[in-house]
Enzyme design. Structure first.
Site, mmCIF file in Angstrom:
data_model
loop_
_atom_site.group_PDB
_atom_site.id
_atom_site.type_symbol
_atom_site.label_atom_id
_atom_site.label_comp_id
_atom_site.label_asym_id
_atom_site.label_seq_id
_atom_site.Cartn_x
_atom_site.Cartn_y
_atom_site.Cartn_z
ATOM 1 N N ASP A 100 35.846 0.516 26.447
ATOM 2 C CA ASP A 100 35.520 1.224 25.359
ATOM 3 C C ASP A 100 36.836 1.662 24.588
ATOM 4 O O ASP A 100 37.672 0.868 24.938
ATOM 5 C CB ASP A 100 34.615 2.591 26.044
ATOM 6 C CG ASP A 100 35.553 3.219 26.867
ATOM 7 O OD1 ASP A 100 37.025 2.635 27.200
ATOM 8 O OD2 ASP A 100 35.167 4.186 27.679
ATOM 9 N N GLU B 253 42.550 1.185 35.498
ATOM 10 C CA GLU B 253 43.057 2.661 35.390
ATOM 11 C C GLU B 253 43.052 3.489 36.604
ATOM 12 O O GLU B 253 43.748 4.365 36.741
ATOM 13 C CB GLU B 253 41.876 3.518 34.564
ATOM 14 C CG GLU B 253 41.668 3.039 33.101
ATOM 15 C CD GLU B 253 40.166 2.126 33.039
ATOM 16 O OE1 GLU B 253 39.699 2.048 31.961
ATOM 17 O OE2 GLU B 253 40.141 1.407 34.006
ATOM 18 N N TYR C 20 28.889 0.758 34.418
ATOM 19 C CA TYR C 20 29.624 1.670 33.692
ATOM 20 C C TYR C 20 29.060 2.804 33.267
ATOM 21 O O TYR C 20 27.816 2.844 32.439
ATOM 22 C CB TYR C 20 30.244 0.843 32.489
ATOM 23 C CG TYR C 20 31.384 1.826 31.767
ATOM 24 C CD1 TYR C 20 32.627 2.147 32.627
ATOM 25 C CD2 TYR C 20 31.542 2.047 30.562
ATOM 26 C CE1 TYR C 20 33.428 2.887 32.022
ATOM 27 C CE2 TYR C 20 32.615 2.745 29.974
ATOM 28 C CZ TYR C 20 33.651 3.195 30.651
ATOM 29 O OH TYR C 20 34.732 3.786 30.293
ATOM 30 N N GLU D 172 38.727 3.923 24.886
ATOM 31 C CA GLU D 172 39.896 4.569 25.686
ATOM 32 C C GLU D 172 40.690 3.511 26.461
ATOM 33 O O GLU D 172 41.721 3.420 26.870
ATOM 34 C CB GLU D 172 39.348 5.802 26.541
ATOM 35 C CG GLU D 172 38.860 6.787 25.929
ATOM 36 C CD GLU D 172 40.409 7.534 25.008
ATOM 37 O OE1 GLU D 172 41.282 7.646 25.672
ATOM 38 O OE2 GLU D 172 40.215 8.207 23.852
ATOM 39 N N ASP E 117 38.576 0.006 31.174
ATOM 40 C CA ASP E 117 37.286 -0.024 30.545
ATOM 41 C C ASP E 117 37.031 -0.644 29.332
ATOM 42 O O ASP E 117 37.912 -0.737 28.658
ATOM 43 C CB ASP E 117 36.692 1.452 30.773
ATOM 44 C CG ASP E 117 36.685 2.103 32.179
ATOM 45 O OD1 ASP E 117 36.477 1.444 33.051
ATOM 46 O OD2 ASP E 117 36.771 3.246 32.388
ATOM 47 N N ARG F 182 29.770 5.331 30.771
ATOM 48 C CA ARG F 182 30.166 5.966 29.516
ATOM 49 C C ARG F 182 29.393 4.908 28.713
ATOM 50 O O ARG F 182 30.013 3.818 28.093
ATOM 51 C CB ARG F 182 31.481 6.250 29.346
ATOM 52 C CG ARG F 182 32.134 7.079 30.143
ATOM 53 C CD ARG F 182 33.579 7.692 29.500
ATOM 54 N NE ARG F 182 34.177 8.659 30.403
ATOM 55 C CZ ARG F 182 34.749 8.557 31.556
ATOM 56 N NH1 ARG F 182 35.102 7.139 31.772
ATOM 57 N NH2 ARG F 182 35.390 9.563 32.056
ATOM 58 N N HIS G 277 27.564 -0.794 25.988
ATOM 59 C CA HIS G 277 27.311 -1.392 27.375
ATOM 60 C C HIS G 277 26.086 -1.726 27.795
ATOM 61 O O HIS G 277 25.067 -1.230 26.897
ATOM 62 C CB HIS G 277 28.225 -0.826 28.389
ATOM 63 C CG HIS G 277 29.840 -0.520 28.117
ATOM 64 N ND1 HIS G 277 30.598 -1.448 27.935
ATOM 65 C CD2 HIS G 277 30.159 0.782 27.760
ATOM 66 C CE1 HIS G 277 31.756 -0.998 27.715
ATOM 67 N NE2 HIS G 277 31.542 0.299 27.463
#
Length: 882
Positions: A98, A9, A320, A100, A96, A322, A367
């Site tokens: 997740d 990203e 990570y 998103e 990532d 989030r 995670h």
């Protein structure tokens, strides 16, 4: 020859991964999402513009098919990715792990249409070992996660684009509603309304001071005449009286009399109770707890915490950021235990690793917990040279919390003491006090900050008492009576709002920072001394939704929607039938006028006609002495006070918190408006009255009364001036502008000093020059001539006046300044300009606030596909007419 393209990203993440890989890999960044629903009409492709659903960007009649477009700011990066893909034999999508990240990976496949093998890489930390392991075990795109993200995006679009127009028609243009933002705003509004309804209570306390065996301590009067003595928590916030009528409220005179009576008395220790306690360490951080702790310990807001955490993650320092998991991998547990043994010794290490379980129902961000990266944790000291100030402080917090989570319990003893006083005229008196002694600090040793002595911080948590035994007699060093008033419920801070949202299941950890930032950006909430204050517009919006579309701001309904979205992510629910129930209705869930039964579309058709704009914008403040209602209404240009339905009006200042608009303050505003304001004196030349008034954009002075043949002259107060401290001399000076400085000695043209929309400046013919501050308006001709010799600045903000010099940026060393420009005050480092939010005084902006605002602006520019540090292109020169 094989060559792989890895897409992540962010550029920072790409740079870090590149360091671990050889020439067989190219790592490139998508710079966030490359596709989204259209945000403006201009982004809608021509062939869809006439479709009835085009405005939504979602074809609700075709199974909620989304219309995705590539924003103009991302087209260049997409072209770069396509070019890099041509030279690749394999494509790895390393976004990532997740919702998103999974959605970004899916969109990349949809846009790039690769004809080579595609693999999905996932890792929770950016280390050489983690990247190598991910390359050895790639997976496919998780379609369920993609579906969950798309359903959430479509749901948010349906709510925002269908509800916001209702607010435009019924309250004010350009308002917005959101599935989670409106509920978060409701929490803040509800707390402010409890403050508005708060009734202050008064009480007095009596404390006795003792000194025994060299130890000083105090005890509070808890009972008098066999009645409990009231303290603040005993009072009802809406009546100002104790809820229990048997409780004794000491008034000031009575408290002083009792204190005087006990001053020279002998006290007796009546009872001593000792109870051992055990404090267990907190689990390692997940997203929400990191935001809360960073707010409390580091004074970071949620947005700043997440930005710094992301930079630590992308540069390989933490896992990570989030996550809603407390889990630590076996490697992390071993690393933490090894470091505890090394730093504190075996006595601080439990026999087996501590295992923590999250209470979260959601597994979409499962995670590891947030911890230092790698299988051997780097100490803050060892990474200090590689991190900036914010990064180091946050890394240290994460490191300490992780170690503490794997240490032994803290143990100690709590002591509660009851001390009897001699009988008074009002009966027996009893005082109480408590103490706390830590016998073994355990995990508390890991929380020592900036101290050479590890025991110093532990000592601060103790409250020592001398050794006391029942029957022991002593004389007080003094007995004091103090007066107190109850306090209204505290406003939410960002930390307490995150905690409340999490407790209610509203939103998810990855969304909290964005939610809080959005409600501030939309003008519903502003920050005052680290607390969140709602505007009157926010109160009106929440009232309208509560009265006419209650499900949309219902805490439980919003939490249930989150659970449904999680069920889609886990494959337990299909997104299309659920979206159909939400938009068109038909579900058996709920009853009456519930959204799931009637559908959002049906509910809006039935409800909106019954919303009367004038009633919807009405907020009751109270009644005046004549029994007439005092209300705040939301007008096209902001809130205003009005008496009754058609009575006198007065503008409500933007920076006035709702709980401070009492009936008395409202009447003062009305009287000032009716009378034309307070007269500060008369102008020495014209004899006209000079009035001090307060308008929507702040206080100002006015020369003469309203109603004459011409509009009275007005002038805003300069920074540092208030309605309370403006003198007649100040007022005359303010009204003296524009001021003729004098003719230019060479051209004869008159130089004039003025205060314009964008701040103070000089004008001479068609030329003008900005002034650094208002005081510079008093300069002379020679100084003005020197200014005009300087090259003229560009248009807009570049020619703005400087309100304040803050100093060099702690990282870039660029000079930070507060300026006033076309759209109000802003802070700049010479390249990036960031607007100063409403409610923040530009004159008192601190270095930390300035750095934070600049960083936020950079982050938003990157999200839009812009390079915040790119050199601006010079405007093309106009061709001369021939």
């Amino acid at each position: 020859m094989a060559h792989a393209l890895i897409i992540v990203e962010s550029p920072a993440k790409a740079r870090t991964i590149s360091r671990f890989l050889g020439d067989d890999y190219t790592v490139e960044s998508s710079i966030g999402h490359i596709r989204d629903l259209p945000s403006t009409a201009a982004e809608i492709p021509a062939k869809y513009k006439k479709e009835k659903w085009a405005r939504l960007g979602v074809d609700v009649d075709q199974d909620f098919k989304a219309l995705y477009v590539i924003p103009s700011g991302k087209k260049k990066q997409v072209d770069t990715l396509k070019r890099k893909l041509k030279d690749a034999t394999e494509l790895y999508l390393a976004t990532d792990e997740d919702r998103e990240g999974e959605a970004i990976a899916w969109h990349l496949i949809e846009v790039l249409k690769p004809k080579i093998p595609v693999k999905r890489l996932v890792f929770h930390e950016i280390t050489k070992a983690a990247i190598a392991q991910a390359l050895e075990s790639p997976r496919e795109i998780d379609d369920q996660l993609v579906a969950a993200q798309e359903a959430r995006r479509i749901l948010d679009r349906l709510v925002g684009y269908e509800i916001s127009p209702v607010l435009w028609r019924k309250l004010r243009p350009k308002l917005s509603a959101g599935r989670v933002q409106s509920v978060a705003t409701r929490l803040i509004v509800a707390r402010e309304e409890s403050r508005m309804n708060f009734v202050e209570g008064s009480f007095s306390r009596i404390e006795a001071r003792f000194a025994i065996d060299g130890t000083e301590f105090s005890a509070r009067l808890a009972e008098l005449g066999n009645r409990k003595v009231a303290i603040g928590k005993d009072f009802d916030s809406e009546t100002g009286r104790p809820g229990n009528q048997k409780i004794l409220v000491l008034e000031s005179d009575k408290a002083k009399a009792v204190a005087a009576e006990l001053a020279d008395s002998t006290f007796t220790v009546d009872e001593v109770k000792e109870k051992p306690f055990t404090n267990r360490p907190y689990p390692p951080f997940m997203t929400s707890t990191l935001q809360q702790e960073a707010a409390r310990k580091l004074r970071f807001n949620a947005q700043r915490t997440m930005r710094v955490a992301q930079s630590l993650y992308e540069n390989g320092f933490i896992t990570y950021m989030r996550t809603d998991s407390f889990t630590l991998s076996s490697e992390a547990l071993q690393a933490a235990r090894s470091q505890v043994r090394e730093l504190y010794g075996d006595e601080y290490l439990p026999e087996s690793p501590r295992i923590y379980k999250s209470k979260s129902k959601s597994a979409q961000e499962a995670h590891e917990a947030i911890r230092p990266a790698g299988d051997r944790f780097r100490t803050p000291k060892s990474v200090a040279a590689s991190l900036d100030k914010d990064q180091l402080r946050l890394y240290e917090l994460i490191w300490k919390r992780t170690l503490a989570s794997q240490m032994r319990d803290a143990k100690g003893v709590r002591t509660n003491v009851r001390i009897a006083a001699p009988t008074t005229d009002d009966g027996d008196a009893a005082f109480t006090t408590s103490g706390k002694v830590i016998s073994f600090p355990g995990f508390l040793r890991a929380y020592v900050e900036s101290s050479d002595d590890p025991r110093a911080e532990v000592a601060d948590q103790e409250k020592l008492l001398p050794r006391l035994v029942a029957g022991q007699r002593t004389i007080a060093e003094g007995v004091d009576a103090t007066d107190h008033t109850t306090q209204p419920p505290p406003r939410y801070t960002e930390a307490t709002l995150v905690k409340e949202l999490e407790a209610r299941g509203i939103g998810r950890p990855s969304t909290y920072a964005t939610i809080i930032q959005t409600i501030q950006d939309r003008g519903y909430v502003w920050n005052k001394s680290q607390t969140l204050v709602p505007t009157f517009t926010a109160i009106a919006v929440v009232h309208l939704l509560e009265n006419h579309l209650p499900d949309l701001v219902d805490y439980d309904f919003t939490a249930r929607m989150e659970d449904e979205l999680d069920a889609i992510a886990s494959g337990q629910r299909e997104p299309v039938p659920w979206l159909r129930d939400f938009y068109f209705g038909g579900s058996s869930e709920g009853g009456g006028r519930s959204i799931m039964r009637m559908g959002l579309q049906g509910l809006l058709k039935e409800t909106t006609e019954g919303i009367h704009p004038r009633e919807a914008s009405k907020i009751l403040i109270g009644k005046n002495a004549d029994g007439e209602e005092i209300v705040v209404r939301i007008g096209r240009y902001g809130p205003y006070v009005q008496l009754g339905e058609e009575g006198a009006r007065a503008t409500v200042p933007d920076e006035l918190p709702p709980d401070e608009l009492t009936t008395e303050r409202a009447m003062t505003l009305v009287r000032q408006t009716e009378s034309g304001g307070r007269v500060v004196g008369r102008h020495p030349e014209t004899g006209e009255a000079i009035l001090l008034r307060e308008g929507r954009y702040g206080p100002y002075v006015q020369l003469g009364e309203n109603g004459g043949d011409s509009k009275p002259k007005m002038a805003s107060l300069w920074p540092g001036m208030t309605l309370d401290n403006v003198t007649l001399e100040d007022a005359v000076k303010l009204l003296s502008f524009p001021r003729e400085v004098g003719p230019h000695p060479e051209t004869g043209e008159m130089i004039t000093a003025l205060v314009g929309r964008y701040g103070p400046y000089l004008a001479m013919g068609k030329e003008n020059r900005s002034l650094p501050d208002h005081q510079s308006l008093m300069l002379g001709v020679s100084e003005a001539v020197e200014l005009f010799k300087q090259p003229k600045g560009g248009r807009g903000r570049t020619s703005a006046s400087v309100l304040k010099e803050i100093g060099p940026h702690p990282e870039s060393n660029e000079n930070l300044q507060v300026k006033t420009g076309r759209f109000g005050p802003y802070v700049t480092d010479g390249t990036v300009n960031a607007t100063i939010p409403k409610g923040t005084d530009p004159e008192t902006l601190t270095m930390d606030q300035a750095v934070e605002l600049i960083a936020k602006r950079e982050e938003r520019m990157r999200e839009q596909g812009k390079d915040p540090r790119a050199k601006k292109k010079a405007a093309p020169k106009r061709k001369k007419r021939t």
